[in-house]
Write a protein that holds these residues in place. Structure first.
Motif, PDB file in Angstrom:
ATOM      1  N   ALA A 157       0.835  -1.202   0.000  1.00 22.97           N
ATOM      2  CA  ALA A 157       0.000   0.000   0.000  1.00 22.97           C
ATOM      3  C   ALA A 157       0.871   1.254   0.000  1.00 22.97           C
ATOM      4  O   ALA A 157       0.586   2.229  -0.713  1.00 22.97           O
ATOM      5  CB  ALA A 157      -0.923  -0.005   1.222  1.00 22.97           C
ATOM      6  N   LEU A 158       1.936   1.232   0.798  1.00 24.94           N
ATOM      7  CA  LEU A 158       2.852   2.371   0.857  1.00 24.94           C
ATOM      8  C   LEU A 158       3.494   2.616  -0.503  1.00 24.94           C
ATOM      9  O   LEU A 158       3.597   3.760  -0.963  1.00 24.94           O
ATOM     10  CB  LEU A 158       3.931   2.113   1.914  1.00 24.94           C
ATOM     11  N   GLN A 159       3.903   1.539  -1.168  1.00 22.17           N
ATOM     12  CA  GLN A 159       4.545   1.696  -2.472  1.00 22.17           C
ATOM     13  C   GLN A 159       3.577   2.271  -3.501  1.00 22.17           C
ATOM     14  O   GLN A 159       3.939   3.128  -4.308  1.00 22.17           O
ATOM     15  CB  GLN A 159       5.092   0.347  -2.954  1.00 22.17           C
ATOM     16  N   ARG A 160       2.318   1.823  -3.460  1.00 20.13           N
ATOM     17  CA  ARG A 160       1.336   2.364  -4.403  1.00 20.13           C
ATOM     18  C   ARG A 160       1.150   3.864  -4.196  1.00 20.13           C
ATOM     19  O   ARG A 160       1.041   4.627  -5.158  1.00 20.13           O
ATOM     20  CB  ARG A 160      -0.004   1.627  -4.257  1.00 20.13           C
ATOM     21  N   VAL A 161       1.104   4.279  -2.949  1.00 29.20           N
ATOM     22  CA  VAL A 161       0.931   5.700  -2.661  1.00 29.20           C
ATOM     23  C   VAL A 161       2.139   6.501  -3.139  1.00 29.20           C
ATOM     24  O   VAL A 161       2.009   7.498  -3.860  1.00 29.20           O
ATOM     25  CB  VAL A 161       0.715   5.931  -1.145  1.00 29.20           C
ATOM     26  N   THR A 162       3.338   6.072  -2.750  1.00 32.88           N
ATOM     27  CA  THR A 162       4.537   6.878  -3.018  1.00 32.88           C
ATOM     28  C   THR A 162       4.917   6.912  -4.491  1.00 32.88           C
ATOM     29  O   THR A 162       5.615   7.834  -4.927  1.00 32.88           O
ATOM     30  CB  THR A 162       5.730   6.378  -2.180  1.00 32.88           C
ATOM     31  N   LEU A 163       4.474   5.918  -5.254  1.00 24.83           N
ATOM     32  CA  LEU A 163       4.766   5.918  -6.686  1.00 24.83           C
ATOM     33  C   LEU A 163       3.657   6.552  -7.511  1.00 24.83           C
ATOM     34  O   LEU A 163       3.753   6.653  -8.736  1.00 24.83           O
ATOM     35  CB  LEU A 163       5.001   4.486  -7.185  1.00 24.83           C
ATOM     36  N   SER A 164       2.608   6.983  -6.846  1.00 23.92           N
ATOM     37  CA  SER A 164       1.475   7.572  -7.566  1.00 23.92           C
ATOM     38  C   SER A 164       1.836   8.950  -8.101  1.00 23.92           C
ATOM     39  O   SER A 164       2.763   9.608  -7.634  1.00 23.92           O
ATOM     40  CB  SER A 164       0.257   7.682  -6.646  1.00 23.92           C
ATOM     41  N   GLU A 165       1.075   9.387  -9.091  1.00 23.65           N
ATOM     42  CA  GLU A 165       1.289  10.709  -9.679  1.00 23.65           C
ATOM     43  C   GLU A 165       1.127  11.805  -8.628  1.00 23.65           C
ATOM     44  O   GLU A 165       1.843  12.807  -8.628  1.00 23.65           O
ATOM     45  CB  GLU A 165       0.293  10.927 -10.826  1.00 23.65           C
ATOM     46  N   ALA A 166       0.192  11.587  -7.692  1.00 25.25           N
ATOM     47  CA  ALA A 166      -0.073  12.599  -6.674  1.00 25.25           C
ATOM     48  C   ALA A 166       1.121  12.844  -5.757  1.00 25.25           C
ATOM     49  O   ALA A 166       1.302  13.939  -5.233  1.00 25.25           O
ATOM     50  CB  ALA A 166      -1.293  12.193  -5.846  1.00 25.25           C
ATOM     51  N   PHE A 167       1.936  11.801  -5.540  1.00 23.01           N
ATOM     52  CA  PHE A 167       3.062  11.919  -4.607  1.00 23.01           C
ATOM     53  C   PHE A 167       4.410  12.016  -5.321  1.00 23.01           C
ATOM     54  O   PHE A 167       5.428  12.192  -4.666  1.00 23.01           O
ATOM     55  CB  PHE A 167       3.078  10.718  -3.655  1.00 23.01           C
ATOM     56  N   ARG A 218      -1.974  14.513   5.264  1.00 23.40           N
ATOM     57  CA  ARG A 218      -3.357  14.041   5.422  1.00 23.40           C
ATOM     58  C   ARG A 218      -4.204  14.436   4.211  1.00 23.40           C
ATOM     59  O   ARG A 218      -4.980  13.625   3.700  1.00 23.40           O
ATOM     60  CB  ARG A 218      -3.959  14.614   6.710  1.00 23.40           C
ATOM     61  N   ARG A 219      -4.034  15.677   3.756  1.00 21.23           N
ATOM     62  CA  ARG A 219      -4.814  16.127   2.601  1.00 21.23           C
ATOM     63  C   ARG A 219      -4.418  15.363   1.343  1.00 21.23           C
ATOM     64  O   ARG A 219      -5.285  14.997   0.534  1.00 21.23           O
ATOM     65  CB  ARG A 219      -4.638  17.634   2.403  1.00 21.23           C
ATOM     66  N   ALA A 220      -3.123  15.121   1.181  1.00 18.64           N
ATOM     67  CA  ALA A 220      -2.663  14.397  -0.006  1.00 18.64           C
ATOM     68  C   ALA A 220      -3.192  12.966  -0.015  1.00 18.64           C
ATOM     69  O   ALA A 220      -3.579  12.433  -1.062  1.00 18.64           O
ATOM     70  CB  ALA A 220      -1.130  14.403  -0.055  1.00 18.64           C
ATOM     71  N   LEU A 221      -3.214  12.310   1.153  1.00 21.94           N
ATOM     72  CA  LEU A 221      -3.754  10.948   1.230  1.00 21.94           C
ATOM     73  C   LEU A 221      -5.247  10.936   0.924  1.00 21.94           C
ATOM     74  O   LEU A 221      -5.741  10.049   0.205  1.00 21.94           O
ATOM     75  CB  LEU A 221      -3.488  10.356   2.616  1.00 21.94           C
ATOM     76  N   ASP A 222      -5.975  11.897   1.461  1.00 17.93           N
ATOM     77  CA  ASP A 222      -7.407  11.966   1.174  1.00 17.93           C
ATOM     78  C   ASP A 222      -7.661  12.125  -0.323  1.00 17.93           C
ATOM     79  O   ASP A 222      -8.535  11.463  -0.899  1.00 17.93           O
ATOM     80  CB  ASP A 222      -8.036  13.137   1.936  1.00 17.93           C
ATOM     81  N   LEU A 223      -6.897  13.002  -0.961  1.00 18.08           N
ATOM     82  CA  LEU A 223      -7.063  13.216  -2.395  1.00 18.08           C
ATOM     83  C   LEU A 223      -6.691  11.971  -3.189  1.00 18.08           C
ATOM     84  O   LEU A 223      -7.349  11.621  -4.171  1.00 18.08           O
ATOM     85  CB  LEU A 223      -6.210  14.406  -2.844  1.00 18.08           C
ATOM     86  N   TYR A 224      -5.619  11.291  -2.764  1.00 19.16           N
ATOM     87  CA  TYR A 224      -5.187  10.078  -3.462  1.00 19.16           C
ATOM     88  C   TYR A 224      -6.262   8.995  -3.388  1.00 19.16           C
ATOM     89  O   TYR A 224      -6.626   8.379  -4.404  1.00 19.16           O
ATOM     90  CB  TYR A 224      -3.880   9.563  -2.858  1.00 19.16           C
ATOM     91  N   TYR A 225      -6.810   8.753  -2.180  1.00 20.91           N
ATOM     92  CA  TYR A 225      -7.813   7.689  -2.033  1.00 20.91           C
ATOM     93  C   TYR A 225      -9.169   8.087  -2.621  1.00 20.91           C
ATOM     94  O   TYR A 225     -10.005   7.220  -2.878  1.00 20.91           O
ATOM     95  CB  TYR A 225      -7.945   7.292  -0.565  1.00 20.91           C
ATOM     96  N   ALA A 226      -9.364   9.364  -2.846  1.00 20.09           N
ATOM     97  CA  ALA A 226     -10.583   9.786  -3.536  1.00 20.09           C
ATOM     98  C   ALA A 226     -10.426   9.701  -5.053  1.00 20.09           C
ATOM     99  O   ALA A 226     -11.415   9.776  -5.782  1.00 20.09           O
ATOM    100  CB  ALA A 226     -10.937  11.216  -3.144  1.00 20.09           C
TER     101      ALA A 226
END
Length: 585
Positions: free
Chosen positions: A14-24, A81-89
């Motif tokens: 899950a961490l890898q998916r977040v950190t490699l996403s366009e948002a991050f 927190r805001r970046a995670l909310d935007l990513y999961y949305a």
């Protein structure tokens, strides 16, 4: 039946998916913050997740960091927190496991998607902040003419990058490895001298369109005198131009000399000198938008004959070094030229190495070189990416070491007096066993650019590999002091020197600062520490992860470590340590 709580493997995925996403992708400060708190939680060290430890071990703040006067952790936590909310949305809405940072705590919470509700976007609270350390729930390649370099971008890379490439330009910024986005708020100058840092932090999170394409063009404007300063404004300005011009990737414009009059490209650097004997206040402005992105007051002391030189060195290092102010601001710009973007991507790889980041950086750099065969600093960056392909076997293609040498040769032929091209040649020669010539080039590097902290640390790492531990660590420490956003390999070589000298507190501290889960040498360091402390389960888990990332460690640690050119005493001790961890010599 699915377990109630996600497993460590699921959480790391899950961490890898977040950190490699366009948002991050362009928020290295948030990636470092998130990676640190997740890894500490998984290690059972939630009690260590405090503002101070996040600041000093993830955000590059010095040991004297005071959370009462510097709000950086709270600011970054809100952004995270805001970046995670935007990513999961958005792109992460289908992720099976989600990571949350609850308000009032920095300790992450891990939950399955079916358990997670979609909270509203976080709004900063006016209530006093409280820290709570609760226990978390747990094909054939086109040949680049004249070099022998085979460049085969992946199909995804071609579709994603080649269609967007512009003609490459010379003299654009090399960039950062997932280096910190808000280095602006706390970069430490080498030696004593920093008194204040003023940053418009609203610029960092602004969604306002940034206008014209941003370039790493730096115009040096006039230096004004206020009062009776003993500093010569013209001498300081001249020294500043000399320091900044040593950074290969920056196009320096002398406005006072009439070059490019009225230019609105890139950045403008201005300064004032005050009544203090060695005071200078510097301002960096993004010219297309008029934003003041950084301002800072420096002190220098000592013989007034050399004050201008000392101040210029500190200012130039803070602004132009890898992971410095200019590079950090470039990261947040939505419109940078593709050459700069690719160099930034390469630096991202060194800050947070992974197979995905390696492939993206390699494809991007190869495409730029195809478009502009004489792009010297891009060739140098590509040479280093090929070299790491050889050492780690990531995205392995035939003859990576030969490709690294071909790219370095072509880079140094294009710009023989470039610090970056000489750096690449030094690294490749060292990997090929030509130590004497490599160290000769290394000493020359410090003549070409003594203000580039990465070059200083790189030379220090070479000394450590050769068994010259004290010399090497002194250079790395000097680089880290001036560059708090340094990549993880600084701490590996600090670990290695302490490990070989039997200084276990220092070795453990250096290994603990390495939070990047896919950094192969970082795993070697952590195995050594876990073994010393008798944590057998951790040793096995770390060894399994090491083999998963580079299978050669499961076949022959001697072969895998041989690619790093360690001195024999270092190699043999690491082999014995890994053998005790169950990995065959």
């Amino acid at each position: 039946m699915t377990p109630e709580h996600p497993s460590p493997t699921e959480i790391r995925s899950a961490l890898q998916r977040v950190t490699l996403s366009e948002a991050f992708r362009n928020t290295p400060q948030l990636v470092s913050f998130l990676t640190f708190v997740v890894e500490r939680s998984l290690a059972g060290e939630a009690q260590e997740i405090k503002g101070y430890t996040i600041a000093t071990r993830a955000l590059g703040r010095p040991p004297d960091f005071d959370p009462q006067t510097d709000p950086i952790v709270r600011v970054e936590a809100g952004r995270l927190r805001r970046a995670l909310d935007l990513y999961y949305a958005g792109s992460g809405k289908g992720d099976p496991v989600r990571i949350r940072i609850p308000r009032g705590s920095y300790v992450p919470r891990f939950e399955r998607a079916e358990e997670a509700s979609a909270p509203p976007i976080d709004v900063p609270s006016k209530e006093p902040f409280r820290e709570e350390a609760g226990i978390p729930e747990i094909g054939p390649a086109p040949v680049l003419v004249g070099t022998g370099i085979e460049a085969e971008p992946t199909q995804a890379g071609k579709a994603g990058w080649m269609a967007r490439f512009l003609p490459a330009r010379r003299g654009l910024a090399a960039a950062a490895a997932i280096g910190f986005l808000v280095v602006l708020t706390g970069l430490i100058a080498a030696g004593a001298g920093l008194i204040e840092v003023f940053v418009r932090q609203e610029n960092v999170t602004s969604a306002t369109p940034l206008g014209k394409e941003t370039q790493s063009t730096l115009a040096v404007g006039p230096v004004e005198r206020i009062g009776s300063s003993s500093i010569s404004p013209e001498a300081l300005r001249s020294a500043l131009i000399d320091v900044l011009a040593r950074f290969d990737e920056i196009e320096v414009i002398d406005l006072a000399a009439g070059s490019h009059p009225g230019s609105r490209r890139g950045y403008l650097l201005t300064a004032t000198v005050g009544d203090g004997i060695g005071d200078a206040t510097v301002r960096l402005t993004h010219q297309p938008t008029g934003e003041v992105v950084w301002t800072r007051t420096f002190h220098a002391s000592g013989n007034t004959q050399f004050i201008q030189t000392e101040l210029a060195g500190r200012i130039g290092t803070a602004v132009a070094q890898p992971y410095g102010v200019l590079e950090a601001d470039l990261r947040r710009r939505s419109r940078v030229d593709e050459r700069t973007r690719c160099l930034l991507m390469a630096r991202d790889y060194w800050r947070s190495p992974s197979a995905e980041m390696h492939a993206q950086a390699r494809d991007c750099l190869e495409a730029v070189v195809t478009d502009d065969p004489g792009a010297a600093t891009v060739l140098a960056a590509l040479s280093l990416i090929y070299l790491d392909e050889y050492r780690t076997e990531r995205n392995l293609r035939p003859e990576p070491l030969d490709r690294a040498l071909a790219a370095a040769r072509r880079a140094i032929e294009a710009e023989p007096e470039s610090a970056q091209t000489n750096y690449a040649m030094m690294a490749v020669l060292f990997a090929r066993g030509d130590t004497a010539q490599a160290l000769g080039i290394g000493r020359h590097l410090l003549e070409l650019n003594p203000h580039d902290t990465n070059l200083l640390a790189e030379l220090g790492s070479r000394y450590v590999r050769l068994g010259r531990y004290r010399e090497g660590v002194q250079l790395i420490d000097r680089a880290a002091e001036a560059n708090p956003a340094y990549p993880p390999w600084y701490d590996f070589f600090r670990f290695l020197a302490a490990y070989m000298e039997g200084d276990w507190p220092a070795a453990k501290a250096a290994a603990a600062r390495i939070v990047e889960p896919d950094y192969i040498l970082g795993l070697v360091a952590k195995i050594a520490v876990a073994q010393q402390e008798g944590r057998k389960d951790d040793v096995k888990a770390l060894a399994d992860r090491l083999v998963g990332l580079q299978p050669e460690y499961g076949k022959s640690t001697r072969s895998a470590l041989g690619r790093w050119n360690f001195a024999e005493e270092i190699r043999e001790r690491l082999i014995q340590m890994l053998d005790a961890a169950g990995l065959p010599a």
